[in-house]
Design a protein around this motif. Structure first.
Motif, mmCIF file in Angstrom:
data_model
loop_
_atom_site.group_PDB
_atom_site.id
_atom_site.type_symbol
_atom_site.label_atom_id
_atom_site.label_comp_id
_atom_site.label_asym_id
_atom_site.label_seq_id
_atom_site.Cartn_x
_atom_site.Cartn_y
_atom_site.Cartn_z
ATOM 1 N N ALA A 265 0.884 -1.634 0.057
ATOM 2 C CA ALA A 265 -0.017 0.041 0.153
ATOM 3 C C ALA A 265 0.878 1.188 -0.174
ATOM 4 C CB ALA A 265 -1.154 -0.050 1.149
ATOM 5 N N ASP A 266 2.032 0.817 0.599
ATOM 6 C CA ASP A 266 2.822 2.629 0.528
ATOM 7 C C ASP A 266 3.778 2.367 -0.193
ATOM 8 O OD1 ASP A 266 2.103 2.504 3.215
ATOM 9 O OD2 ASP A 266 4.134 1.858 4.544
ATOM 10 N N GLY A 268 2.134 2.250 -3.186
ATOM 11 C CA GLY A 268 0.731 3.103 -3.864
ATOM 12 C C GLY A 268 -0.070 1.414 -4.737
ATOM 13 N N ASP A 269 0.249 0.518 -4.144
ATOM 14 C CA ASP A 269 -0.642 -0.492 -4.675
ATOM 15 C C ASP A 269 -1.984 -0.772 -4.554
ATOM 16 O OD1 ASP A 269 -1.766 -3.149 -4.566
ATOM 17 O OD2 ASP A 269 -0.360 -4.235 -5.985
ATOM 18 N N GLU A 270 -3.290 -0.299 -5.089
ATOM 19 C CA GLU A 270 -4.782 -0.131 -5.091
ATOM 20 C C GLU A 270 -5.172 -1.421 -4.509
ATOM 21 O OE1 GLU A 270 -5.720 3.261 -5.505
ATOM 22 O OE2 GLU A 270 -3.582 3.908 -6.016
ATOM 23 N N THR A 271 -4.594 -2.461 -5.307
ATOM 24 C CA THR A 271 -5.229 -3.719 -4.080
ATOM 25 C C THR A 271 -5.239 -3.295 -2.926
ATOM 26 O OG1 THR A 271 -5.798 -4.878 -6.577
ATOM 27 C CG2 THR A 271 -5.223 -5.842 -4.097
ATOM 28 N N ALA A 272 -3.983 -2.968 -2.285
ATOM 29 C CA ALA A 272 -3.515 -3.171 -0.659
ATOM 30 C C ALA A 272 -4.070 -1.853 0.069
ATOM 31 C CB ALA A 272 -1.735 -3.512 -0.775
ATOM 32 N N LYS A 273 -4.406 -1.173 -1.297
ATOM 33 C CA LYS A 273 -4.445 0.010 -0.565
ATOM 34 C C LYS A 273 -6.168 -0.435 0.470
ATOM 35 C CE LYS A 273 -2.181 4.011 -2.461
ATOM 36 N NZ LYS A 273 -2.114 5.285 -3.243
ATOM 37 N N ALA A 274 -7.298 -0.844 -1.205
ATOM 38 C CA ALA A 274 -8.488 -0.980 -0.741
ATOM 39 C C ALA A 274 -8.733 -1.795 0.570
ATOM 40 C CB ALA A 274 -8.937 -1.724 -2.034
ATOM 41 N N ALA A 275 -7.889 -3.277 0.472
ATOM 42 C CA ALA A 275 -7.811 -4.032 1.479
ATOM 43 C C ALA A 275 -7.597 -3.533 3.010
ATOM 44 C CB ALA A 275 -6.648 -5.227 1.360
ATOM 45 N N LEU A 276 -6.676 -2.945 2.979
ATOM 46 C CA LEU A 276 -6.452 -1.837 4.391
ATOM 47 C C LEU A 276 -7.914 -1.070 4.381
ATOM 48 C CD1 LEU A 276 -2.971 -0.410 4.337
ATOM 49 C CD2 LEU A 276 -3.654 -2.996 5.599
ATOM 50 N N ALA A 277 -8.111 -0.724 3.639
ATOM 51 C CA ALA A 277 -9.672 0.199 3.586
ATOM 52 C C ALA A 277 -10.433 -0.543 4.704
ATOM 53 C CB ALA A 277 -10.218 1.045 2.423
ATOM 54 N N VAL A 278 -11.028 -1.778 3.962
ATOM 55 C CA VAL A 278 -11.829 -2.685 4.047
ATOM 56 C C VAL A 278 -11.591 -2.924 6.039
ATOM 57 C CG1 VAL A 278 -13.028 -5.149 4.348
ATOM 58 C CG2 VAL A 278 -12.244 -3.515 1.991
ATOM 59 N N TYR A 279 -10.113 -3.281 5.866
ATOM 60 C CA TYR A 279 -9.629 -3.987 7.944
ATOM 61 C C TYR A 279 -10.033 -2.850 8.350
ATOM 62 C CZ TYR A 279 -6.803 -5.841 10.943
ATOM 63 O OH TYR A 279 -5.598 -5.953 12.119
ATOM 64 N N TYR A 280 -9.492 -1.491 7.445
ATOM 65 C CA TYR A 280 -10.092 0.074 9.306
ATOM 66 C C TYR A 280 -11.434 -0.202 9.182
ATOM 67 C CZ TYR A 280 -5.323 0.774 7.972
ATOM 68 O OH TYR A 280 -4.059 0.468 7.709
ATOM 69 N N HIS A 281 -11.998 0.294 8.242
ATOM 70 C CA HIS A 281 -13.670 -0.465 8.088
ATOM 71 C C HIS A 281 -14.139 -0.889 9.137
ATOM 72 C CE1 HIS A 281 -17.941 1.043 6.822
ATOM 73 N NE2 HIS A 281 -17.250 -0.607 7.053
ATOM 74 N N ARG A 282 -14.499 -2.228 9.437
ATOM 75 C CA ARG A 282 -14.351 -3.061 10.162
ATOM 76 C C ARG A 282 -13.714 -3.028 11.719
ATOM 77 N NH1 ARG A 282 -15.493 -8.780 8.625
ATOM 78 N NH2 ARG A 282 -15.904 -7.401 6.683
ATOM 79 N N LEU A 283 -12.463 -2.262 11.842
ATOM 80 C CA LEU A 283 -11.810 -1.974 13.297
ATOM 81 C C LEU A 283 -12.757 -0.933 13.851
ATOM 82 C CD1 LEU A 283 -8.520 -2.062 12.740
ATOM 83 C CD2 LEU A 283 -10.131 -4.015 13.707
#
Length: 373
Positions: A265-266, A268-283
């Motif tokens: 994600a750092d 610039g990988d968009e797939t990784a950024k999107a996955a982290l957004a899902v991860y944080y949203h659930r937290l």
């Protein structure tokens, strides 16, 4: 009676530690890995235990403490293991078929090796024995639920008990007066609302699959999606494999390691950024729910591998919540340290803490207490 041999037996490994339950001093420890695999550390759990005993030399524990993942509704405290207890643990393994049978292998091997000392089972689920009915009940047919033991049990309880005690000490408060939200974030992840030292809600359910996004587990998902996949031809074993082994961060990015996802994600990988957004949203979803359940919180605590080491995860979980009295000290959060510490601003009404968990020490303490009763 404070020297404890702690055994954490998994499907293909036995982790162990010999320690003093009072001081926390570790005398020795290690892991036998890839048990039963070609070229592995041992042919079976008995052989693995014999290797560990050889490593112990002349050391002889006063008590052996065993991590057991699931105690069902029956075992809500650390329990001295008898033949009858072992039989009951075997029977309730149906509730945790991926974990309890492997825990039992370690128990049987260790009881054979240390036949002259007491053995104690310390359950991941026990801490959540205080959940109120409205938190542990699933809204399905009551007779079906009762017959099959379908309810929320919760997990990571040994970690929560240890961390809650440490949080009270750090804050100079009586645990009975504290409202805590603790995030245990590792490859397996959960969060718990703790009121006065008692678990009142937690994200994992009947199994460790429910709740947060994890390394390889999906966490919360509409059960109807599984019916849809079943009608499309997926079998029950395939669905089990999908949700437990091929989902979570791994399913979304191809890797279940938070460090790799964060690095991508750092970069610039968009797939990784999107996955982290899902991860944080659930937290944040669960953080909000537990703030309401507790009626506010005195502290938010992060523990386990991701919780202790991922500054980005901690930052994103509490970002923009100053209106709720949660103000992170960005510099304290980003500093690397292995010590328990406060990472909220001085003016934060809700303290934010990092507390490294120590499940082995907690197991040792509970084992000694159970034998001393």
């Amino acid at each position: 009676m404070t020297t404890v041999f702690v055994v954490n037996s998994g499907s293909s490994s036995i982790k162990w530690e010999l320690l003093d339950a009072e001081s926390g001093s570790i005398y020795s420890g290690g892991i036998v890995e890839r048990i039963g695999e070609p070229g592995g550390g041992a042919a079976n759990h008995d052989e693995g235990m014999h290797q560990i005993l050889a490593g112990l030399g002349n050391e002889h524990p006063a008590v052996v403490g065993h991590r057991v993942v699931h105690g069902g509704a029956e075992f809500t405290a650390a329990t001295v293991i008898t033949d009858e207890v072992e039989r009951r643990l075997d029977e309730i393994s149906v509730l945790a078929p991926l974990h309890n049978p492997e825990n039992l292998k370690g128990i049987r091997a260790a009881r054979a090796a240390f036949a002259d000392v007491p053995h104690v089972a310390v359950f991941d689920t026990a801490f959540h024995g205080t959940l109120p009915p409205e938190a542990f009940t699933y809204a399905i047919d009551a007779d079906v639920a009762r017959e099959h033991g379908i309810r929320r049990y919760g997990f990571h309880g040994t970690s929560y008990r240890y961390v809650a005690g440490r949080a009270a000490a750090m804050l100079g408060r009586d645990l009975a007066d504290l409202k805590l939200i603790v995030f245990h974030l590792g490859n397996g992840a959960s969060v718990c609302a703790i009121d006065g030292g008692r678990s009142i809600d937690t994200s994992m359910g009947m199994t460790p699959l429910e709740g947060l996004v994890m390394g390889t587990r999906s966490g919360d998902i509409d059960p109807g999606a599984l019916f849809h996949l079943g009608r499309a031809g997926m079998t029950l074993p395939e669905l089990d494999q999908l949700l437990n082994r091929r989902s979570g961060l791994l399913g979304m990015t191809g890797t279940g390691d938070m460090r790799d996802v964060q690095s991508a994600a750092d970069a610039g990988d968009e797939t990784a950024k999107a996955a982290l957004a899902v991860y944080y949203h659930r937290l944040r979803h669960y953080l909000g729910a537990y703030l309401v359940a507790l009626g506010g919180a005195d502290a938010i605590v992060f523990t386990a591998g991701v919780g202790e080491n991922s500054a980005a995860t901690r930052r994103e979980t509490v970002a923009g919540l100053e209106g709720f009295g949660i103000a992170l000290d960005v510099h304290a959060n980003s500093r690397s340290s292995t010590q328990a510490r406060v990472i909220s601003r001085n003016d934060s009404a809700v303290k934010v803490l990092i507390i490294p968990t120590n499940e082995e020490l907690q197991i040792a303490r509970e084992a000694v207490a159970a034998v001393s009763l």
